[in-house]
Structure formats: C-alpha cells, structure tokens
Design an enzyme around this catalytic site. Structure first.
Site, PDB file in Angstrom:
ATOM      1  N   LYS A  76     -18.005   8.837   8.321  1.00 39.32           N
ATOM      2  CA  LYS A  76     -18.256   8.436   6.971  1.00 39.32           C
ATOM      3  C   LYS A  76     -19.182   9.556   6.526  1.00 39.32           C
ATOM      4  CE  LYS A  76     -16.236   3.685   7.230  1.00 39.32           C
ATOM      5  NZ  LYS A  76     -14.971   3.960   7.061  1.00 39.32           N
ATOM      6  N   SER A  89     -21.656 -15.114  12.694  1.00 40.46           N
ATOM      7  CA  SER A  89     -21.136 -13.852  11.949  1.00 40.46           C
ATOM      8  C   SER A  89     -21.175 -14.094  10.459  1.00 40.46           C
ATOM      9  CB  SER A  89     -19.629 -13.600  12.694  1.00 40.46           C
ATOM     10  OG  SER A  89     -18.958 -12.571  11.949  1.00 40.46           O
ATOM     11  N   HIS A 103     -21.874   1.968   6.799  1.00 40.86           N
ATOM     12  CA  HIS A 103     -21.832   2.572   5.440  1.00 40.86           C
ATOM     13  C   HIS A 103     -23.589   2.954   5.194  1.00 40.86           C
ATOM     14  CE1 HIS A 103     -17.840   1.901   4.446  1.00 40.86           C
ATOM     15  NE2 HIS A 103     -17.858   0.852   5.206  1.00 40.86           N
ATOM     16  N   THR A 137     -20.780   5.010  12.644  1.00 37.24           N
ATOM     17  CA  THR A 137     -19.692   5.732  12.692  1.00 37.24           C
ATOM     18  C   THR A 137     -19.969   7.257  12.543  1.00 37.24           C
ATOM     19  OG1 THR A 137     -17.339   6.016  11.810  1.00 37.24           O
ATOM     20  CG2 THR A 137     -19.121   5.543  10.260  1.00 37.24           C
ATOM     21  N   THR A 181      -9.649   4.844  27.844  1.00 38.78           N
ATOM     22  CA  THR A 181      -9.127   5.697  26.745  1.00 38.78           C
ATOM     23  C   THR A 181      -9.573   7.050  26.704  1.00 38.78           C
ATOM     24  OG1 THR A 181      -8.749   5.567  24.118  1.00 38.78           O
ATOM     25  CG2 THR A 181     -10.895   5.057  24.950  1.00 38.78           C
ATOM     26  N   THR A 182      -8.853   8.145  26.293  1.00 32.46           N
ATOM     27  CA  THR A 182      -9.248   9.424  26.308  1.00 32.46           C
ATOM     28  C   THR A 182     -10.405   9.453  25.416  1.00 32.46           C
ATOM     29  OG1 THR A 182      -6.901   9.861  26.698  1.00 32.46           O
ATOM     30  CG2 THR A 182      -8.392  11.690  25.883  1.00 32.46           C
ATOM     31  N   ARG A 242       0.973  -1.415   0.028  1.00 36.94           N
ATOM     32  CA  ARG A 242       0.083   0.038   0.041  1.00 36.94           C
ATOM     33  C   ARG A 242       0.773   1.379   0.016  1.00 36.94           C
ATOM     34  NH1 ARG A 242      -4.676  -2.305   4.000  1.00 36.94           N
ATOM     35  NH2 ARG A 242      -5.855  -3.473   2.435  1.00 36.94           N
ATOM     36  N   SER A 291     -19.568  -2.657   2.120  1.00 40.41           N
ATOM     37  CA  SER A 291     -19.016  -1.654   1.651  1.00 40.41           C
ATOM     38  C   SER A 291     -18.211  -1.862   0.396  1.00 40.41           C
ATOM     39  CB  SER A 291     -18.031  -0.731   2.513  1.00 40.41           C
ATOM     40  OG  SER A 291     -17.026  -1.594   2.792  1.00 40.41           O
TER      41      SER A 291
HETATM   42  C1  LIG Z   1     -18.179  -1.998   8.098  1.00 44.90           C
HETATM   43  C2  LIG Z   1     -17.213  -0.951   8.884  1.00 44.90           C
HETATM   44  N1  LIG Z   1     -17.725  -1.081  10.238  1.00 44.90           N
HETATM   45  C3  LIG Z   1     -16.717  -0.482  10.804  1.00 44.90           C
HETATM   46  C4  LIG Z   1     -15.732   0.513  10.274  1.00 44.90           C
HETATM   47  C5  LIG Z   1     -14.833   1.074  11.195  1.00 44.90           C
HETATM   48  O1  LIG Z   1     -15.223   2.562  11.316  1.00 44.90           O
HETATM   49  P1  LIG Z   1     -14.341   3.711  11.590  1.00 44.90           P
HETATM   50  O2  LIG Z   1     -13.788   4.233  10.359  1.00 44.90           O
HETATM   51  O3  LIG Z   1     -15.324   4.737  12.291  1.00 44.90           O
HETATM   52  O4  LIG Z   1     -13.293   3.158  12.531  1.00 44.90           O
HETATM   53  C6  LIG Z   1     -15.662   0.438   8.966  1.00 44.90           C
HETATM   54  C7  LIG Z   1     -14.537   1.476   8.332  1.00 44.90           C
HETATM   55  O5  LIG Z   1     -14.102   1.317   7.150  1.00 44.90           O
HETATM   56  C8  LIG Z   1     -16.237  -0.376   8.153  1.00 44.90           C
HETATM   57  O6  LIG Z   1     -16.327  -0.358   6.775  1.00 44.90           O
END
Ligand SMILES: Cc1ncc(COP(=O)(O)O)c(C=O)c1O
Length: 423
Positions: free
Chosen positions: A249, A138, A218, A246, A278-279, A22, A190
């Site tokens: 995004k 899962s 997503h 999240t 964690t902070t 990458r 995604s």
């Molecule tokens: C399906 C899925 N869940 C969770 C995450 C993680 O989210 P964040 O970018 O907020 O850490 C991603 C990130 O690409 C994702 O594609």
C-alpha cells in the site's frame, strides 16, 4: 447427480441481483503520470482517468529512485528468487529488508511473507495453534485475512465490538490469567478510516496477560516520524508483541511482513506453513520496498502533503454537501447506503467524468453502509478535487439524492429511501 452449473450460476445470480457483482476496471498505470491511468472500456476504447481509490497512498510506486533500485535488482539478479526461503530463496535483499523492517518498528526481528493477507492468516493461525488452549480476542471489523487466521487456528474465539475496550475487558475477564490469550486488531480501519484505542488495548493486554497483534497495513509509511505506523506515532511500538504490515500500500510494492521479538519471529519462521512452503518474494520487489522504506524513514514531505490533501478533499466535500463519514485519517468515505446506487454512481463517475472510485459493497462493508472510498495522495491536485466535486454534485442531482448541510450521520441515506430511485 448434482447440477454443478445450476449451483454455480445461482451463486452469481444472487450477487448480481443484489447489485454487488464485481466488474474489474481494466487500468494501466502510467509511470510519471500518477494518479492518471489509461482505462480500456469493453468496446476497446481507451481513455485517461484520475484514480481516486488507489492504496498506493503516497504514490511511491512511481518514485524514480524506487524504479531505479528495482531496475538495478532486475538487471543484476534476474526475475524470481528461485525457491522457498529454505531452499535457495533467501537472497541478500530478503536479509536486508527484514533488518530494515525490524529497525523501522523498533523490534528485534522481522519476517517477510508473500502478502499482507498471508502474513495475517499464517501468523495468527500458527501462533494460536502453538499456544495450548489459546483464546483469540478479535475486533468485529478486522480484515478477512485476520478472520481467516482466527478460523484456521481452531482456537476459541471472542469477537469484541468494534474499538470497544469495555466489551474487550468483559470478555478477557471471563478467563483465568494463566490461559494464553491473543488480542488481534488493526490500527487504522480502512473502510471507516477510524483509529483503534491502541493504548487502552495495550493496558488491557497487560492487565489480563494477553499477547497483542496489531495490523498496521493502512498506517505504515503514512504515520509515525519514520512511517512506522500509528504505534510509532503514539510511541507504543515497544508495547505491542507483533506489528504486521504490507509492502503493497503506502510502500507502493507488494508483499507483507511481521515484526516482533527474536523468539517470536523465530517460532513463526519455524512453524508457519504459509511462510515455509511457498516461493519467496522476488529480489526486484524487495529492492523497491527497501528503497521506499529508507526514503520514507527520513523524508516527511510525502506524509505532510498526504495529510494536507486528505484534509482539503474532506473540507471541499463537506462544503459541497456531500455526505462523507468524518474520519481523522487519510481515508474519505462518501456514504451511499445502497449497493446498486453505489455501482451506478461509480459507473457514471468514470464513464462520463473520468474519475475512478470503485463501489464498496457487502461483504467488504455491511449492507446499508455501501460507499465510495476516496484516498487522495500527495499527487492529486486541487484542480482534480474541484473537478471531482462538480462531477459528484451532478451525479447526485441526476439520481435525485439531496445534498446535506449537516453531518453524514444526520443525513445517512437509508436503503428504503432510495429504492425507487434505482429501480
Ligand atoms: C487491514 C488489512 N490487512 C491486510 C490486508 C492484506 O494486505 P495485502 O494487500 O498486502 O495482502 C489488507 C488488504 O487490503 C487490509 O486491508
């Protein structure tokens, strides 16, 4: 003595040989100019490119009211939160945003995490550890953060075939009803841009007495009449035990969260070390998220334009003979099928034509399904799309890749067919 340098170098050599090493693009987004960004080449030369692969799906990271709200928070509170949630790091912004998120998903409570990744890993691992003899079910295409949560929990796991309710059923029915079960899945996947059978999975969960955990990373902001995700769009939010999302995004910022019943959230808040030790997120970030979410709950403009632009790009690519994977979402995968070729196309696209879409290779997608992934936003214009398509057609010609007249599956470029083209 172990030869650490040799061992580490060998790891990188393998990745490099497979063409999936990458290289990060050095970009600077320009406020007010999105989707344009400045790209600095290794030579130091800077040029302007059109970004096609941002997960700032709606361009909210550039919204003037969001920027204003963030300035206000920064000027009034300073930079960081100053601690973990338990040790002086719970600010007015945390309280307000958690209230807003709970309301967005029609749940009693919400809990903020450092990122979507952390929210998945911490919640899944904690919940499955707390419930005695819990079994996790899962989806095989779940995100790395969910896989990590499953692993860290130490619980028994059952991986069901992607979006396959029959396979899920056969796995669920192998256990007694009394055994605690947790089904973890995403709403929008995604990389393929497909949607899970949420209603069917809820039915199975009810039948086999399982809890449901839905990743809406997503989908939040983009689907549902208030941007509450696919579950909101389908009227199913009330039937999911935990909805995760999240802020990074479509909400254009940074951070992650879960929502659920008061009891569920209180348990995770009390037991998840990824939350506790964690902070907490800085007020400036939360102020931006709060403004974004409030805006997207009432405005449909961004969602309508987003869908319109995604449909337009798909149509144009299809008509141009570019092999896209047909999706019913905003995600437009252009299938390449080989890691080296994918990287070469991406490099040529940005170096010669000023359009940026990063190559997506293994392990993000399985080998042989490498692709470029386009995510047109409300701010991409039709002219940008036309320019992109002309560029892609020239690049396909350069690498002697035929265009398609059929669907992508009929055309799919297999690795063996293109080996000699990439050397
Ligand atoms: C399906 C899925 N869940 C969770 C995450 C993680 O989210 P964040 O970018 O907020 O850490 C991603 C990130 O690409 C994702 O594609």
């Amino acid at each position: 003595m172990a030869d650490y340098t040799r061992l580490l170098t060998e790891t990188l050599n393998t990745v490099q040989q497979e063409g999936r090493y990458r290289v990060f693009m050095d970009l600077q987004r320009q406020y007010g100019q999105f989707p344009y960004a400045s790209r600095r080449r290794q030579t130091g030369h800077v040029d302007q490119v059109v970004v096609w692969c941002s997960n700032d799906y709606l361009g909210m990271g550039q919204n003037p009211d969001v920027i204003k709200a963030m300035h206000h928070a920064l000027d009034s509170c300073g930079s960081g939160s100053g601690g973990t949630r338990n040790i002086s790091g719970t600010t007015r912004y945390h309280v307000e945003l958690e209230k807003e998120l709970a309301s967005l998903h029609n749940k009693e409570s919400a809990l903020l995490f450092s990122s979507g990744y952390v929210s998945n890993s911490a919640t899944i691992s904690t919940l499955a550890r707390i419930l005695p003899n819990c079994h996790i079910f899962s989806d095989e295409k779940n995100h790395a953060s969910m896989i990590e949560g499953v692993r860290f929990s130490g619980a028994s796991k059952h991986i069901f075939k992607h979006n396959d309710v029959n396979d899920l059923r056969s796995k669920l029915q192998s256990l007694p009803l009394e055994t605690p079960k947790l089904i973890v899945f995403e709403s929008v996947y995604s990389m393929d841009g497909d949607i899970s059978p949420i209603a069917d999975i809820i039915d199975l969960a009810q039948e086999y007495k399982a809890l449901t955990y839905l990743d809406e990373v997503h989908a939040v902001g983009m689907y549902g009449n208030q941007g509450g995700g696919m579950a909101q769009k389908l009227g199913l939010s009330d039937h999911i035990d935990i909805i995760e999302g999240t802020l990074g995004k479509a909400f254009g910022g940074f951070g992650g969260y879960i929502t659920g019943s008061r009891l569920m959230i209180d348990v995770i808040r009390t037991a998840a070390s990824g939350f506790i030790f964690t902070t907490s997120l800085p007020p400036v970030v939360l102020a931006g998220a709060l403004q974004t979410i409030r805006h997207l709950r009432s405005s449909q403009t961004e969602r309508i334009l987003h869908q319109k632009h995604a449909a337009l790009l798909k149509k144009k690519m299809r008509e141009a003979g570019l092999p896209i994977l047909e999706t019913s979402t905003h995600i437009v995968p252009l299938m390449i099928g080989n890691a080296s070729l994918c990287k070469k196309i991406s490099d040529q696209l940005i170096d010669e034509f000023g359009h940026y879409a990063q190559p997506i290779n293994y392990p993000t997608v399985s080998r042989g399904t490498e692709r470029l992934r386009f995510t047109p936003t409300p701010l991409h214009t039709e002219q940008m799309m036309d320019d992109l398509i002309v560029a892609l057609q020239k690049i396909f010609k350069h690498f002697d890749i035929p265009l398609t007249t059929g669907k992508c599956d009929e055309f799919f470029i297999h690795e063996e067919n293109i080996k000699e083209k990439v050397g």
